[in-house]
Design a protein around this motif. Structure first.
Motif, PDB file in Angstrom:
ATOM      1  N   ARG A  86       0.906  -1.448   0.059  1.00 23.18           N
ATOM      2  CA  ARG A  86       0.145   0.023   0.088  1.00 23.18           C
ATOM      3  C   ARG A  86       0.892   1.241  -0.036  1.00 23.18           C
ATOM      4  O   ARG A  86       0.504   2.331  -0.408  1.00 23.18           O
ATOM      5  CB  ARG A  86      -0.869   0.120   1.197  1.00 23.18           C
ATOM      6  N   MET A  87       1.988   1.323   0.730  1.00 19.65           N
ATOM      7  CA  MET A  87       2.901   2.417   0.961  1.00 19.65           C
ATOM      8  C   MET A  87       3.983   2.455  -0.306  1.00 19.65           C
ATOM      9  O   MET A  87       4.489   3.384  -0.205  1.00 19.65           O
ATOM     10  CB  MET A  87       3.300   2.533   2.289  1.00 19.65           C
ATOM     11  N   PHE A  88       3.976   1.354  -1.117  1.00 17.30           N
ATOM     12  CA  PHE A  88       5.156   1.175  -1.804  1.00 17.30           C
ATOM     13  C   PHE A  88       5.429   2.340  -2.788  1.00 17.30           C
ATOM     14  O   PHE A  88       6.604   2.863  -2.583  1.00 17.30           O
ATOM     15  CB  PHE A  88       4.988  -0.060  -2.717  1.00 17.30           C
ATOM     16  N   ASP A  89       4.684   3.006  -3.390  1.00 15.39           N
ATOM     17  CA  ASP A  89       4.844   4.282  -4.034  1.00 15.39           C
ATOM     18  C   ASP A  89       5.402   5.521  -3.368  1.00 15.39           C
ATOM     19  O   ASP A  89       5.802   6.376  -4.119  1.00 15.39           O
ATOM     20  CB  ASP A  89       3.583   4.603  -4.954  1.00 15.39           C
ATOM     21  N   GLY A 122      13.287   4.381  -2.558  1.00 22.00           N
ATOM     22  CA  GLY A 122      14.277   3.162  -2.480  1.00 22.00           C
ATOM     23  C   GLY A 122      14.180   2.430  -1.284  1.00 22.00           C
ATOM     24  O   GLY A 122      13.425   2.714  -0.064  1.00 22.00           O
ATOM     25  N   PHE A 123      14.648   1.186  -1.157  1.00 18.01           N
ATOM     26  CA  PHE A 123      14.477   0.059  -0.245  1.00 18.01           C
ATOM     27  C   PHE A 123      15.942  -0.640   0.146  1.00 18.01           C
ATOM     28  O   PHE A 123      16.699  -0.684  -0.476  1.00 18.01           O
ATOM     29  CB  PHE A 123      13.528  -0.797  -0.440  1.00 18.01           C
ATOM     30  N   LEU A 124      15.951  -0.772   1.406  1.00 20.09           N
ATOM     31  CA  LEU A 124      17.084  -1.503   1.820  1.00 20.09           C
ATOM     32  C   LEU A 124      16.461  -2.799   2.667  1.00 20.09           C
ATOM     33  O   LEU A 124      15.796  -2.639   3.361  1.00 20.09           O
ATOM     34  CB  LEU A 124      17.830  -0.991   3.237  1.00 20.09           C
ATOM     35  N   ALA A 157       7.790  -9.193  -4.883  1.00 17.99           N
ATOM     36  CA  ALA A 157       8.966  -9.570  -5.596  1.00 17.99           C
ATOM     37  C   ALA A 157       9.153  -8.751  -6.998  1.00 17.99           C
ATOM     38  O   ALA A 157      10.253  -8.268  -7.358  1.00 17.99           O
ATOM     39  CB  ALA A 157       9.152 -11.002  -5.878  1.00 17.99           C
ATOM     40  N   ALA A 158       7.827  -8.890  -7.711  1.00 15.75           N
ATOM     41  CA  ALA A 158       8.111  -8.112  -9.037  1.00 15.75           C
ATOM     42  C   ALA A 158       8.564  -6.733  -9.024  1.00 15.75           C
ATOM     43  O   ALA A 158       9.057  -5.949  -9.653  1.00 15.75           O
ATOM     44  CB  ALA A 158       6.830  -8.363  -9.852  1.00 15.75           C
ATOM     45  N   ARG A 159       7.582  -6.061  -7.821  1.00 14.22           N
ATOM     46  CA  ARG A 159       7.790  -4.614  -7.684  1.00 14.22           C
ATOM     47  C   ARG A 159       9.063  -4.178  -7.299  1.00 14.22           C
ATOM     48  O   ARG A 159       9.622  -3.004  -7.884  1.00 14.22           O
ATOM     49  CB  ARG A 159       6.635  -4.349  -6.860  1.00 14.22           C
ATOM     50  N   LEU A 160       9.679  -4.901  -6.302  1.00  8.98           N
ATOM     51  CA  LEU A 160      11.147  -4.693  -5.984  1.00  8.98           C
ATOM     52  C   LEU A 160      11.926  -4.849  -7.171  1.00  8.98           C
ATOM     53  O   LEU A 160      13.027  -4.188  -7.310  1.00  8.98           O
ATOM     54  CB  LEU A 160      11.421  -5.617  -4.768  1.00  8.98           C
TER      55      LEU A 160
END
Length: 356
Positions: free
Chosen positions: A136-139, A143-145, A159-162
């Motif tokens: 839900r918060m992805f957008d 970036g992500f660690l 997995a696909a979005r990352l």
């Protein structure tokens, strides 16, 4: 007042789409922007809106127009803005129960990020509802660690979005990961360093306990391979033993140690790819076959102060936490500038903490 078609008032959407694509690595620095027609189809706006959006971006020098060719990205123009960049830290526990190695890396990373215009948010990932919240918060993140997130831990959607983002870094050597980049400690080199150290200290017969975690945690396997190669290169004899301390009862493990001592009475050093386990096993040896203080020595990996500081007979391969955090931050900031490393995996040399 003149009315404009709604589609022609959407150039802000075009601008936001392209800027976000640059920050997420979809449009790297010096790459070509898609054609106006393709962008219109991707964003679901008119070609007129795309043209106006590109004109605005050209005026800000974010893209550079080329005569007769497609415009190219000038990602460095985005670095001059004051916008706060949001980075998500995805870990497989609550904050209070975070793995000590991950906590140390998280703390150092946060410290480095305080000097930048970046904000770090901890995102627990323990169960299905946590993944729903992340999606839900992805957008809202730039970036992500990832801390120990294997491909099998996540749904195909996450997995696909990352995988679609360039701005994702895994900080542990955990095997197949949804991150495009990995920055971690070189576990194999650490094992080799320890093997060479044992040779220098003239240890006669190390016993290597191969952790029961090694089957699904590649870092443990790399540490074990490293010390085996290090000892073999220096022609130091060693004993291999299963490290199934989790499955064994204390009585069963004590019996295993007694059997080892009966067969190999010259054992003087205990290795386990995890410090706490190595120290615990050494103390079983000390109880089973008491010798002068310091006869039995142990060694392992992690180098956490709370584990090793009161253990003078334990040597450790420590993670270079500060360098690991600095490189993660530096790499992430380079991502935001449209610059990406040549290698997808970067392994950092560990630090040897000797016996005292």
């Amino acid at each position: 007042m003149k009315n404009h078609p709604a589609s022609d008032l959407k150039y802000d959407t075009v601008i936001n789409h392209i800027i976000r694509g640059i920050r997420l690595g979809i449009y790297p620095d010096q790459s070509k922007i898609p054609s106006e027609k393709m962008l219109a189809e991707q964003i679901n706006v008119s070609v007129t809106s795309v043209r106006e959006g590109l004109k605005q971006l050209c005026a800000k020098n974010i893209i550079i127009k080329q005569q007769g060719r497609r415009s190219i990205v000038n990602a460095s123009a985005l670095c001059n803005g004051n916008r706060t960049m949001h980075i998500g830290w995805i870990g497989r526990s609550d904050f209070e129960q975070m793995n000590p190695v991950y906590f140390e890396t998280y703390s150092r990373t946060l410290s480095h990020l305080l000097k930048t215009n970046c904000h770090l948010s901890f995102l627990p990932f323990r169960m299905e509802r946590d993944e729903i919240n992340i999606l839900r918060m992805f957008d809202s993140f730039d970036g992500f660690l990832l801390a120990g997130i294997r491909m099998q831990h996540v749904s195909s959607e996450l997995a696909a979005r990352l995988r679609a983002l360039h701005n994702v870094i895994e900080i542990d050597d955990i095997g197949v990961t949804p991150a495009n980049y990995m920055i971690c400690t070189n576990g194999y080199l650490g094992g080799v360093m320890m093997g060479e150290y044992l040779a220098e200290q003239k240890r006669k017969c190390p016993v290597l306990f191969l952790s029961d975690y090694a089957d699904f945690y590649p870092a443990f396997n790399m540490r074990n391979r490293g010390i085996i190669d290090g000892l073999s290169a220096r022609r130091i004899p060693f004993v291999l033993a299963p490290g199934n301390t989790r499955q064994s009862t204390p009585q069963e493990f004590t019996a295993q140690v007694a059997e080892l001592l009966k067969k190999y009475p010259e054992i003087d050093t205990i290795w386990h790819p995890h410090d706490a386990a190595a120290i615990k096993i050494r103390k079983v040896f000390e109880m089973q076959s008491p010798r002068e203080p310091g006869f039995y020595r142990s060694c392992g990996v992690d180098g956490l102060p709370e584990t090793v500081e009161n253990e003078p007979f334990h040597a450790s391969i420590a993670h270079p936490f500060d360098e690991l955090a600095r490189l993660c931050v530096e790499t992430m900031l380079n991502f935001f500038s449209g610059h990406y490393p040549d290698r997808n995996v970067r392994k950092i040399s560990p630090i040897l903490i000797p016996w005292r």
